[in-house]
Design a protein around this motif. Sequence first.
Motif, PDB file in Angstrom:
ATOM      1  N   PRO A 184      -4.179   0.854  -1.898  1.00  0.00           N
ATOM      2  CA  PRO A 184      -3.509  -0.349  -2.414  1.00  0.00           C
ATOM      3  C   PRO A 184      -2.707  -0.041  -3.661  1.00  0.00           C
ATOM      4  O   PRO A 184      -3.091   0.792  -4.481  1.00  0.00           O
ATOM      5  N   SER A 213       3.513  -4.854   3.214  1.00  0.00           N
ATOM      6  CA  SER A 213       2.283  -4.768   3.996  1.00  0.00           C
ATOM      7  C   SER A 213       2.383  -5.577   5.275  1.00  0.00           C
ATOM      8  O   SER A 213       1.467  -6.288   5.653  1.00  0.00           O
ATOM      9  N   SER A 224       0.843  -1.187   0.000  1.00  0.00           N
ATOM     10  CA  SER A 224       0.000   0.000   0.000  1.00  0.00           C
ATOM     11  C   SER A 224       0.879   1.236   0.000  1.00  0.00           C
ATOM     12  O   SER A 224       2.081   1.166   0.235  1.00  0.00           O
TER      13      SER A 224
END
Length: 200
Positions: free
Chosen positions: A161, A198, A111
Amino acid sequence: MPLALVFAVVAVFAFSAAPAHAQILVRPAYNCPPETLERPFAPWADDANYVLVGDGGFEGGASGWQRSRAIVVEGNQPLNKRAATDAHALELAPGGTAKSPEICVGLHHPSLRFFVRKTGSPLGSLAVEVVVTTVLGLRIGLPVGLLVSSGGGWAPSPPMPVLANLLALGGRTRVALRFTSLGLSTWEIDDVYVDPYSKG
């Protein structure tokens, strides 16, 4: 517009874009440089590790960034400064655009996140894209976020994202981030980060 609504706009905008591009194959990246991990958004209950995009704090005059109607200005975001000497941000005038240097990301749903504020006219939005290179060498911008907050003060953006589910070749790939001021608003961004794995 409340910040909570900004979260909703970004989530719908980003994830609705994914199926349309689900068959894109992107070019793999090798020899990615070492990364310095930080947790700049921990005060906002986000404990993920992030990596600063090349001159993502704009203390080097936006070195490596491609810009149009976007200038480095005095006034660093004050919410969680990286260093006491930080004193700059990037301002995008109406119609302005800025593309970051490339950074390596992996497949594990990375992200991006940054600090942002909107000034001037409320009639505008900030579009965020991830620019990828396909195996055929084509450069494609994938929309991942649209900020519309009436704002006025600095705030952390929602996590957006990088659409890593599109990276069908496995391993890692290089992406750039592109910001575009739409409408009549002026936007300032600062401390642009990517979460490459992430991992929270």
